[in-house]
Design a protein around this motif. Structure first.
Motif, short mmCIF file in Angstrom:
data_model
loop_
_atom_site.label_atom_id
_atom_site.label_comp_id
_atom_site.label_asym_id
_atom_site.label_seq_id
_atom_site.Cartn_x
_atom_site.Cartn_y
_atom_site.Cartn_z
N VAL A 1 21.37 -5.96 -3.50
CA VAL A 1 20.09 -6.50 -3.06
C VAL A 1 19.61 -5.78 -1.80
CG1 VAL A 1 18.94 -8.58 -2.23
CG2 VAL A 1 20.55 -8.73 -4.10
N ARG A 2 20.52 -5.47 -0.91
CA ARG A 2 20.13 -4.81 0.34
C ARG A 2 19.53 -3.44 0.07
NH1 ARG A 2 24.17 -3.99 5.38
NH2 ARG A 2 22.56 -4.29 6.93
N ARG A 3 20.17 -2.67 -0.79
CA ARG A 3 19.67 -1.33 -1.09
C ARG A 3 18.33 -1.41 -1.83
NH1 ARG A 3 22.81 3.82 -3.68
NH2 ARG A 3 21.02 5.19 -3.57
N ALA A 4 18.21 -2.37 -2.74
CA ALA A 4 16.93 -2.54 -3.45
C ALA A 4 15.83 -2.92 -2.46
CB ALA A 4 17.07 -3.61 -4.53
N GLY A 5 16.15 -3.77 -1.48
CA GLY A 5 15.18 -4.14 -0.45
C GLY A 5 14.78 -2.96 0.42
N THR A 6 15.76 -2.13 0.78
CA THR A 6 15.48 -0.94 1.57
C THR A 6 14.58 0.02 0.80
OG1 THR A 6 17.62 -1.15 2.66
CG2 THR A 6 16.55 0.98 2.83
N TYR A 7 14.87 0.19 -0.47
CA TYR A 7 14.03 1.06 -1.30
C TYR A 7 12.60 0.53 -1.36
CZ TYR A 7 12.06 3.25 -5.44
OH TYR A 7 11.24 3.91 -6.29
N LEU A 8 12.46 -0.77 -1.55
CA LEU A 8 11.12 -1.37 -1.60
C LEU A 8 10.38 -1.17 -0.29
CD1 LEU A 8 11.38 -4.49 -3.78
CD2 LEU A 8 9.24 -3.44 -3.21
N ALA A 9 11.08 -1.33 0.83
CA ALA A 9 10.45 -1.13 2.14
C ALA A 9 9.95 0.30 2.30
CB ALA A 9 11.42 -1.48 3.26
N HIS A 10 10.74 1.27 1.86
CA HIS A 10 10.29 2.67 1.93
C HIS A 10 9.06 2.90 1.04
CE1 HIS A 10 13.35 4.30 4.49
NE2 HIS A 10 14.32 3.85 3.71
N ARG A 11 9.06 2.31 -0.15
CA ARG A 11 7.92 2.47 -1.05
C ARG A 11 6.66 1.87 -0.45
NH1 ARG A 11 7.36 6.09 -4.08
NH2 ARG A 11 5.90 4.89 -5.30
N VAL A 12 6.80 0.71 0.19
CA VAL A 12 5.63 0.04 0.79
C VAL A 12 5.06 0.88 1.92
CG1 VAL A 12 4.95 -1.95 2.19
CG2 VAL A 12 6.24 -2.28 0.09
N ARG A 13 5.92 1.43 2.78
CA ARG A 13 5.43 2.22 3.91
C ARG A 13 4.72 3.48 3.45
NH1 ARG A 13 10.72 1.50 7.55
NH2 ARG A 13 11.56 2.55 5.75
N ARG A 14 5.06 4.00 2.28
CA ARG A 14 4.46 5.24 1.79
C ARG A 14 3.24 5.00 0.90
NH1 ARG A 14 7.35 10.30 2.32
NH2 ARG A 14 8.75 9.92 4.04
N LEU A 15 2.85 3.76 0.68
CA LEU A 15 1.67 3.49 -0.14
C LEU A 15 0.43 4.07 0.52
CD1 LEU A 15 2.17 -0.23 -1.23
CD2 LEU A 15 2.15 1.77 -2.72
N PRO A 16 -0.51 4.56 -0.29
CA PRO A 16 -1.75 5.08 0.31
C PRO A 16 -2.63 3.94 0.80
CG PRO A 16 -1.87 5.18 -2.07
CD PRO A 16 -0.48 4.72 -1.73
N GLY A 17 -3.32 4.17 1.88
CA GLY A 17 -4.24 3.18 2.42
C GLY A 17 -3.95 2.92 3.88
N THR A 18 -4.78 2.10 4.46
CA THR A 18 -4.62 1.76 5.87
C THR A 18 -3.52 0.72 6.02
OG1 THR A 18 -6.23 -0.03 5.75
CG2 THR A 18 -7.08 2.18 6.27
N PRO A 19 -2.97 0.59 7.23
CA PRO A 19 -1.98 -0.47 7.44
C PRO A 19 -2.53 -1.85 7.11
CG PRO A 19 -1.86 1.10 9.23
CD PRO A 19 -3.04 1.49 8.39
N TYR A 20 -3.84 -2.06 7.39
CA TYR A 20 -4.42 -3.37 7.06
C TYR A 20 -4.39 -3.62 5.56
CZ TYR A 20 -7.71 -6.97 5.86
OH TYR A 20 -8.26 -8.09 5.30
N SER A 21 -4.81 -2.64 4.76
CA SER A 21 -4.90 -2.87 3.31
C SER A 21 -3.52 -3.11 2.71
CB SER A 21 -5.60 -1.72 2.61
OG SER A 21 -4.80 -0.56 2.59
N ILE A 22 -2.53 -2.39 3.17
CA ILE A 22 -1.18 -2.58 2.63
C ILE A 22 -0.62 -3.93 3.06
CG2 ILE A 22 1.18 -1.69 2.65
CD1 ILE A 22 -0.12 1.12 3.06
N ALA A 23 -0.75 -4.27 4.34
CA ALA A 23 -0.23 -5.56 4.82
C ALA A 23 -0.98 -6.72 4.18
CB ALA A 23 -0.34 -5.63 6.34
N ALA A 24 -2.29 -6.58 4.01
CA ALA A 24 -3.07 -7.65 3.35
C ALA A 24 -2.65 -7.80 1.90
CB ALA A 24 -4.56 -7.35 3.46
N GLY A 25 -2.40 -6.69 1.21
CA GLY A 25 -1.94 -6.75 -0.17
C GLY A 25 -0.61 -7.46 -0.29
N LEU A 26 0.34 -7.08 0.57
CA LEU A 26 1.65 -7.74 0.57
C LEU A 26 1.51 -9.23 0.85
CD1 LEU A 26 3.82 -5.16 2.51
CD2 LEU A 26 4.15 -5.89 0.15
#
Length: 193
Positions: free
Chosen positions: A25-50
């Motif tokens: 679970v920890r590694r899957a969570g780390t992978y997800l965190a990396h994917r989220v940080r690399r999503l295209p868009g502004t920090p607002y749009s990504i944080a609002a989407g999450l």
């Protein structure tokens, strides 16, 4: 086939790995965190989407969470892919806790905490026969819970994504030639991150 598995995975094992990933679970969570940080868009749009995805996880409308998260993200100018990732807040481990909370909180808000008790064995037939007995308190309890979840998820995600982007931009600027560094600075000023 070129990219297929050597041994076929049974449906039972595939379901088990969905609930508990083989890599942990920890590694899957780390992978997800990396994917989220690399999503295209502004920090607002990504944080609002999450945050939108996490918020709709606090509704009793299972099966519609992806759609509701996408619609809410569109309304708030959030990232739709991030909203899909945010719906992972509702998962087999958290749904029983979420549903128990929103049902109890909804009954409390309705002033019916002592009068409405569920049967020992809750079945779908009971829910369909008495939808107001179960779903109405859950919907009432889900509204303030979803708003709270949105705020709790948005604030730290926005800060984390903005910091990550600034750190990455500085690291790239140090390694880049002057012309590329100016281009990175102009992109940062435009909010592309």
């Amino acid at each position: 086939m070129l990219f297929s598995r050597r041994h076929r995975v049974s449906p039972l094992r595939r379901a088990r790995e969905f609930v508990w990933p083989r890599s942990g679970v920890r590694r899957a969570g780390t992978y997800l965190a990396h994917r989220v940080r690399r999503l295209p868009g502004t920090p607002y749009s990504i944080a609002a989407g999450l945050a939108c995805g996490a918020a709709v996880s606090f509704t009793p409308f299972m099966g519609l969470h992806f759609l509701l998260g996408a619609l809410l993200a569109l309304a708030m100018r959030g990232n739709i892919v991030a909203s899909a990732i945010g719906t992972a807040t509702g998962n087999p481990w958290t749904f029983p806790l979420i549903w128990s909370w929103i049902y109890t909180f909804g009954n409390f808000l309705l002033g019916a905490s002592a009068t409405r008790h569920l049967p020992a064995e809750l079945t779908l037939s009971f829910v369909f026969e008495r939808p107001l007995h179960v779903l109405y308190p859950m919907v009432v309890g889900s509204v303030p819970s979803a708003v709270t979840a949105w705020i709790v998820v948005f604030a730290p995600c926005y800060v984390a994504i903005a910091r990550y982007r600034a750190h990455r931009r500085n690291r790239l600027r140090k390694r880049a030639r002057p012309a590329v560094a100016r281009r990175l600075d102009s992109r940062a000023a435009e909010g592309e991150g």
